[in-house]
Enzyme design. Structure first.
Site, PDB file in Angstrom:
ATOM      1  N   LYS A  22      28.087  29.181   1.552  1.00  0.00           N
ATOM      2  CA  LYS A  22      29.296  30.002   1.441  1.00  0.00           C
ATOM      3  C   LYS A  22      28.979  31.477   1.646  1.00  0.00           C
ATOM      4  O   LYS A  22      29.584  32.154   2.478  1.00  0.00           O
ATOM      5  CB  LYS A  22      29.933  29.801   0.055  1.00  0.00           C
ATOM      6  CG  LYS A  22      31.024  30.803  -0.268  1.00  0.00           C
ATOM      7  CD  LYS A  22      31.636  30.564  -1.632  1.00  0.00           C
ATOM      8  CE  LYS A  22      31.011  31.288  -2.779  1.00  0.00           C
ATOM      9  NZ  LYS A  22      31.263  32.728  -2.875  1.00  0.00           N
ATOM     10  N   ASN A  23      28.027  31.988   0.869  1.00  0.00           N
ATOM     11  CA  ASN A  23      27.801  33.436   0.888  1.00  0.00           C
ATOM     12  C   ASN A  23      27.222  33.925   2.214  1.00  0.00           C
ATOM     13  O   ASN A  23      27.497  35.051   2.632  1.00  0.00           O
ATOM     14  CB  ASN A  23      26.909  33.851  -0.287  1.00  0.00           C
ATOM     15  CG  ASN A  23      27.653  33.745  -1.610  1.00  0.00           C
ATOM     16  OD1 ASN A  23      28.875  33.575  -1.629  1.00  0.00           O
ATOM     17  ND2 ASN A  23      26.927  33.830  -2.720  1.00  0.00           N
ATOM     18  N   CYS A 117      35.857  36.557  -8.228  1.00  0.00           N
ATOM     19  CA  CYS A 117      35.700  36.046  -9.591  1.00  0.00           C
ATOM     20  C   CYS A 117      35.535  37.194 -10.579  1.00  0.00           C
ATOM     21  O   CYS A 117      34.828  38.167 -10.300  1.00  0.00           O
ATOM     22  CB  CYS A 117      34.480  35.124  -9.667  1.00  0.00           C
ATOM     23  SG  CYS A 117      34.779  33.490  -8.975  1.00  0.00           S
ATOM     24  N   ARG A 122      31.793  44.945 -11.115  1.00  0.00           N
ATOM     25  CA  ARG A 122      31.608  44.819  -9.669  1.00  0.00           C
ATOM     26  C   ARG A 122      32.081  46.032  -8.871  1.00  0.00           C
ATOM     27  O   ARG A 122      32.983  45.937  -8.037  1.00  0.00           O
ATOM     28  CB  ARG A 122      32.266  43.529  -9.153  1.00  0.00           C
ATOM     29  CG  ARG A 122      31.782  42.295  -9.893  1.00  0.00           C
ATOM     30  CD  ARG A 122      32.307  41.014  -9.324  1.00  0.00           C
ATOM     31  NE  ARG A 122      31.419  40.446  -8.340  1.00  0.00           N
ATOM     32  CZ  ARG A 122      31.623  39.293  -7.739  1.00  0.00           C
ATOM     33  NH1 ARG A 122      32.694  38.586  -8.006  1.00  0.00           N
ATOM     34  NH2 ARG A 122      30.779  38.826  -6.846  1.00  0.00           N
ATOM     35  N   ASP A 306      24.163  32.731 -10.020  1.00  0.00           N
ATOM     36  CA  ASP A 306      25.165  31.726  -9.639  1.00  0.00           C
ATOM     37  C   ASP A 306      24.818  30.320 -10.128  1.00  0.00           C
ATOM     38  O   ASP A 306      25.622  29.400  -9.974  1.00  0.00           O
ATOM     39  CB  ASP A 306      25.345  31.702  -8.109  1.00  0.00           C
ATOM     40  CG  ASP A 306      26.139  32.902  -7.616  1.00  0.00           C
ATOM     41  OD1 ASP A 306      26.664  33.662  -8.447  1.00  0.00           O
ATOM     42  OD2 ASP A 306      26.226  33.088  -6.387  1.00  0.00           O
ATOM     43  N   ARG A 398      37.121  27.061  -4.117  1.00  0.00           N
ATOM     44  CA  ARG A 398      36.733  28.267  -3.372  1.00  0.00           C
ATOM     45  C   ARG A 398      35.348  28.089  -2.768  1.00  0.00           C
ATOM     46  O   ARG A 398      35.039  28.663  -1.732  1.00  0.00           O
ATOM     47  CB  ARG A 398      36.675  29.478  -4.318  1.00  0.00           C
ATOM     48  CG  ARG A 398      38.021  29.997  -4.731  1.00  0.00           C
ATOM     49  CD  ARG A 398      37.867  31.237  -5.551  1.00  0.00           C
ATOM     50  NE  ARG A 398      37.082  32.219  -4.813  1.00  0.00           N
ATOM     51  CZ  ARG A 398      36.757  33.407  -5.246  1.00  0.00           C
ATOM     52  NH1 ARG A 398      37.148  33.782  -6.430  1.00  0.00           N
ATOM     53  NH2 ARG A 398      36.065  34.229  -4.520  1.00  0.00           N
TER      54      ARG A 398
HETATM   55  C1  UD1 Z   1      26.863  38.318  -4.236  1.00  0.00           C
HETATM   56  C2  UD1 Z   1      27.328  36.884  -4.144  1.00  0.00           C
HETATM   57  C3  UD1 Z   1      27.516  36.310  -5.552  1.00  0.00           C
HETATM   58  C4  UD1 Z   1      26.239  36.489  -6.379  1.00  0.00           C
HETATM   59  C5  UD1 Z   1      25.786  37.943  -6.354  1.00  0.00           C
HETATM   60  C6  UD1 Z   1      24.439  38.151  -7.037  1.00  0.00           C
HETATM   61  C7  UD1 Z   1      28.593  36.840  -2.089  1.00  0.00           C
HETATM   62  C8  UD1 Z   1      29.903  36.709  -1.440  1.00  0.00           C
HETATM   63  N1  UD1 Z   1      28.575  36.839  -3.433  1.00  0.00           N
HETATM   64  O1  UD1 Z   1      27.897  39.058  -4.865  1.00  0.00           O
HETATM   65  O2  UD1 Z   1      27.820  34.920  -5.416  1.00  0.00           O
HETATM   66  O3  UD1 Z   1      26.512  36.127  -7.712  1.00  0.00           O
HETATM   67  O4  UD1 Z   1      25.649  38.391  -4.981  1.00  0.00           O
HETATM   68  O5  UD1 Z   1      23.487  37.308  -6.503  1.00  0.00           O
HETATM   69  O6  UD1 Z   1      27.569  36.905  -1.432  1.00  0.00           O
HETATM   70  N2  UD1 Z   1      26.713  46.591  -8.097  1.00  0.00           N
HETATM   71  C9  UD1 Z   1      26.885  47.949  -8.336  1.00  0.00           C
HETATM   72  N3  UD1 Z   1      27.338  48.730  -7.314  1.00  0.00           N
HETATM   73  C10 UD1 Z   1      27.596  48.229  -6.069  1.00  0.00           C
HETATM   74  C11 UD1 Z   1      27.400  46.858  -5.832  1.00  0.00           C
HETATM   75  C12 UD1 Z   1      26.945  46.060  -6.875  1.00  0.00           C
HETATM   76  O7  UD1 Z   1      26.674  48.420  -9.443  1.00  0.00           O
HETATM   77  O8  UD1 Z   1      28.001  49.008  -5.173  1.00  0.00           O
HETATM   78  C13 UD1 Z   1      26.233  45.732  -9.205  1.00  0.00           C
HETATM   79  C14 UD1 Z   1      27.271  44.655  -9.581  1.00  0.00           C
HETATM   80  O9  UD1 Z   1      28.219  45.155 -10.482  1.00  0.00           O
HETATM   81  C15 UD1 Z   1      26.389  43.588 -10.182  1.00  0.00           C
HETATM   82  C16 UD1 Z   1      25.094  43.705  -9.392  1.00  0.00           C
HETATM   83  O10 UD1 Z   1      25.125  44.973  -8.756  1.00  0.00           O
HETATM   84  O11 UD1 Z   1      26.134  43.892 -11.539  1.00  0.00           O
HETATM   85  C17 UD1 Z   1      24.927  42.626  -8.341  1.00  0.00           C
HETATM   86  O12 UD1 Z   1      26.011  42.657  -7.452  1.00  0.00           O
HETATM   87  P1  UD1 Z   1      25.865  42.263  -5.929  1.00  0.00           P
HETATM   88  O13 UD1 Z   1      24.451  41.836  -5.661  1.00  0.00           O
HETATM   89  O14 UD1 Z   1      26.430  43.334  -5.093  1.00  0.00           O
HETATM   90  O15 UD1 Z   1      26.792  40.985  -5.849  1.00  0.00           O
HETATM   91  P2  UD1 Z   1      27.910  40.644  -4.782  1.00  0.00           P
HETATM   92  O16 UD1 Z   1      27.450  41.063  -3.427  1.00  0.00           O
HETATM   93  O17 UD1 Z   1      29.227  41.091  -5.282  1.00  0.00           O
END
Ligand code: UD1
Length: 417
Positions: A22-23, A117, A122, A306, A398
């Site tokens: 998915k991701n 979710c 985030r 996850d 999803r």
């Molecule tokens: C992706 C995955 C999700 C997985 C996550 C962590 C997809 C579509 N989703 O989510 O399934 O659980 O990686 O492996 O690929 N953060 C910040 N600032 C930012 C971005 C992130 O502080 O600009 C923080 C987030 O709040 C969180 C952490 O970084 O605490 C990890 O987030 P991130 O790795 O970005 O996850 P996603 O890309 O949203």
């Protein structure tokens, strides 16, 4: 939306084929917006998040179509299209990955702040910081992010945290920037490597994906890609591995990349399950009593956040005390209340969940609170005595392709209502 009604207590036995990730698929579909020619992508899972992403990229001017059950062909947009609607972007977090490609290709992008979710705050600050360092102006207006630039310029960007989404967005954008970009302290997840391979297949020059530092040499245009195949979904695979161990079953998974499942293999073996690795398959067998274990979620190659909820469901019935420390998302314990309704003994203190194994869980009515929480409830229901009715299954659909069909083929008793 239909409910899943699961009568538990039977071990899962048999073979199951894992779908595309998915991701990885979501990031690759967004990255296709960078191209100027057609791309064809195989092993795309037919799940709700992918369907929404296809709607989104069609909305902004692409022409994306299913060619068969897991192949999608995309004709990328020729000019910047309209701003995607909030009704779509709120459905998935990965809609934020449209920002990078549209900005890099057309010099202007606007997307409503994404949904997804509810597992933590985030924010997108790391994405924005990177775009600004590449010369874009980023502003927020009426719930929309707007980014503009004459032309992105390659530079050196250090991420304060190895965010998956920020790494992907910036890596995609940097492909069309002028000059070289160096992304430091980036995410190393397999989905990042898959995205880089896809970008290179379209003519990009990306090196180092899968390590802490990614080098990107900007090119003036990207062609298309005749055929690209998405990696297997390590989280879907992991969910079946945990379900096999939790039900004391014997399940062989086909279409997996063993290296991506290392953290999970290690933890399942530590708990006492047998994990046998074949060339492209993996088999999980659990017969006797399993042991309590401790888990800390971390960026890859650490234990994936996850998979945390599904492991929690399994640990709920293992004698002794297990500890889970969630280090990625601060709101990822919503499943605890639902598991407790089934008889689990779990206490949460900040980022730590203390799980006191109980002899068995009991079927009852529960609701999925997010995608992986939904998967955890399925694992719990498969182990439980009696029948469990899971509502809010839209979360589960999803991210899991034909979950109930696959589980039924392994001997699970599931109906939809
Ligand atoms: C992706 C995955 C999700 C997985 C996550 C962590 C997809 C579509 N989703 O989510 O399934 O659980 O990686 O492996 O690929 N953060 C910040 N600032 C930012 C971005 C992130 O502080 O600009 C923080 C987030 O709040 C969180 C952490 O970084 O605490 C990890 O987030 P991130 O790795 O970005 O996850 P996603 O890309 O949203």
């Amino acid at each position: 939306m239909q409910k899943l009604v699961i009568t538990g207590g039977k071990p899962l036995i048999g073979k199951v084929k894992i779908s595309g990730a998915k991701n990885a698929a979501l990031a690759i579909l967004c990255a296709a917006l960078l191209a100027e020619e057609e791309v064809t992508i195989d092993n795309i899972p037919d799940i709700n998040d992918v369907r929404v992403m296809l709607e989104l990229i069609n909305f902004v001017g692409a022409d994306a179509k299913w060619l068969d059950k897991d192949t999608v062909r995309i004709k990328p947009p020729v000019a910047k299209g309209p701003t995607p609607p909030y009704r779509l972007s709120k459905k998935l977090r990965a809609s934020n990955l449209m920002l990078g490609p549209i900005l890099a290709r057309f010099g202007e992008a606007e997307i409503p702040l994404p949904g997804g979710c509810n597992i933590g705050i985030r924010p997108m600050d790391l994405h924005f910081k990177g775009f600004v360092e590449m010369g874009a102006v980023v502003s927020m207006e009426k719930g929309c992010v707007r980014a503009t630039c004459k032309k992105l310029v390659g530079t050196r960007i250090y991420l304060d945290f190895p965010s998956v989404g920020a790494t992907e967005n910036l890596m995609i954008a940097a492909c069309l920037a002028t000059g070289k970009t160096l992304l430091e302290n980036v995410a190393k997840e397999p989905e990042i490597v898959d995205l880089a391979n896809f970008l290179n297949c379209m003519g990009a020059k990306v090196r180092g994906a899968g390590t802490d530092v990614i080098h990107i040499e900007g090119v003036s245009r990207l062609g298309g890609c005749q055929r690209y195949s998405v990696i297997p979904d390590r989280i879907e695979a992991g969910t079946f591995m945990v379900a096999a161990a939790a039900t004391r079953g014997d399940v062989e998974l086909e279409n997996v990349i063993l290296r991506h499942l290392e953290p999970l293999r290690a933890k399942l073996q530590e708990a006492g399950a047998e994990v046998i690795e074949y060339e492209d398959n993996i088999r999980v067998i659990a017969s006797g009593e399993l042991k309590s274990i401790d888990i800390k979620t971390l960026p890859y190659p650490g234990f994936p956040t996850d998979m945390q909820s599904q492991m929690m469901a399994m640990l709920a019935t293992i004698p002794g005390t297990s500890l889970i420390t969630e280090n990625i998302f601060e709101n990822r314990y919503q499943v605890v209340d639902e598991l407790k309704r089934m008889g689990a003994k779990i206490k949460v203190e900040g980022r730590i969940a203390i799980i006191q194994g109980t002899e068995c869980l009991h079927g009852t009515q529960v609701k999925a609170t997010d995608l992986r929480a939904g998967a955890a409830l399925v694992v719990a229901a498969l182990m439980a005595k009696g029948t469990t009715e899971i509502s809010n299954t839209e979360y589960i659909y999803r991210g899991y392709h034909e979950l109930e069909k696959k589980l039924v083929s392994l001997g699970a008793q599931i109906i939809t209502k």
